[in-house]
Design a protein around this motif. Sequence first.
Motif, PDB file in Angstrom:
ATOM      1  N   UNK A   1       6.089  16.338   0.606  1.00  0.00           N
ATOM      2  CA  UNK A   1       6.289  14.945   0.909  1.00  0.00           C
ATOM      3  C   UNK A   1       5.319  14.092  -0.100  1.00  0.00           C
ATOM      4  N   UNK A   2       6.269  13.187  -0.591  1.00  0.00           N
ATOM      5  CA  UNK A   2       5.412  12.183  -1.520  1.00  0.00           C
ATOM      6  C   UNK A   2       4.982  10.725  -0.825  1.00  0.00           C
ATOM      7  N   UNK A   3       3.622  10.420  -0.539  1.00  0.00           N
ATOM      8  CA  UNK A   3       3.185   9.297   0.024  1.00  0.00           C
ATOM      9  C   UNK A   3       2.488   8.206  -1.026  1.00  0.00           C
ATOM     10  N   UNK A   4       2.835   7.062  -0.806  1.00  0.00           N
ATOM     11  CA  UNK A   4       2.234   6.001  -1.663  1.00  0.00           C
ATOM     12  C   UNK A   4       1.034   5.403  -0.905  1.00  0.00           C
ATOM     13  N   UNK A   5       0.000   5.128  -1.950  1.00  0.00           N
ATOM     14  CA  UNK A   5      -1.497   4.480  -1.332  1.00  0.00           C
ATOM     15  C   UNK A   5      -1.702   3.535  -2.151  1.00  0.00           C
ATOM     16  N   UNK A   6      -2.591   2.634  -1.574  1.00  0.00           N
ATOM     17  CA  UNK A   6      -3.299   1.613  -2.220  1.00  0.00           C
ATOM     18  C   UNK A   6      -4.522   1.070  -1.451  1.00  0.00           C
ATOM     19  N   UNK A   7      -5.176   0.167  -2.124  1.00  0.00           N
ATOM     20  CA  UNK A   7      -6.309  -0.683  -1.567  1.00  0.00           C
ATOM     21  C   UNK A   7      -5.377  -1.743  -0.858  1.00  0.00           C
ATOM     22  N   UNK A   8      -6.320  -2.748  -0.526  1.00  0.00           N
ATOM     23  CA  UNK A   8      -5.399  -3.885   0.267  1.00  0.00           C
ATOM     24  C   UNK A   8      -4.757  -4.720  -0.824  1.00  0.00           C
ATOM     25  N   UNK A   9      -5.537  -5.180  -1.973  1.00  0.00           N
ATOM     26  CA  UNK A   9      -4.806  -5.971  -2.993  1.00  0.00           C
ATOM     27  C   UNK A   9      -3.957  -5.458  -3.950  1.00  0.00           C
ATOM     28  N   UNK A  10      -3.915  -4.085  -4.109  1.00  0.00           N
ATOM     29  CA  UNK A  10      -3.020  -3.372  -5.062  1.00  0.00           C
ATOM     30  C   UNK A  10      -3.514  -3.170  -6.356  1.00  0.00           C
ATOM     31  N   UNK A  11      -5.001  -3.271  -6.412  1.00  0.00           N
ATOM     32  CA  UNK A  11      -5.531  -3.118  -7.600  1.00  0.00           C
ATOM     33  C   UNK A  11      -5.709  -1.648  -7.881  1.00  0.00           C
TER      34      UNK A  11
END
Length: 115
Positions: A1-11
């Motif tokens: 499965x593919x997951x998308x992750x990020x920091x809070x602001x998307x930087x």
Amino acid sequence: MRYHGSCHCGGIAFDVEGELTQVMECNCSHCSRKGFLMWFVSREQVTLKTPEANMAEYTFNKHAIHHHFCPQCGCAPLSFGTGPGGKAMASVNVRCLEGVDVTGLKHVQIDGRSF
């Protein structure tokens, strides 16, 4: 499965491929203070969607794990290092993945204070 992750602001944004069945909850001074729930995968399973230059880095103790965080929002979504067998590894902060209910995952306690 593919997951998308990020920091809070998307930087810092990334995708990670794999089967997420459990998280590791470490009691070291760094992880416990930040409430990390970590998923360890090979480095090749992580694809950065933003430039690596967007990430600031923090190391401590043996300086073996490169903890990356966003210099804008302070969120720390992932780390890179080398596994015991010499393979490039990534540690994903599961709390930074979209749509993941951490209560449904097995939590494994790690005694990082002893490392």
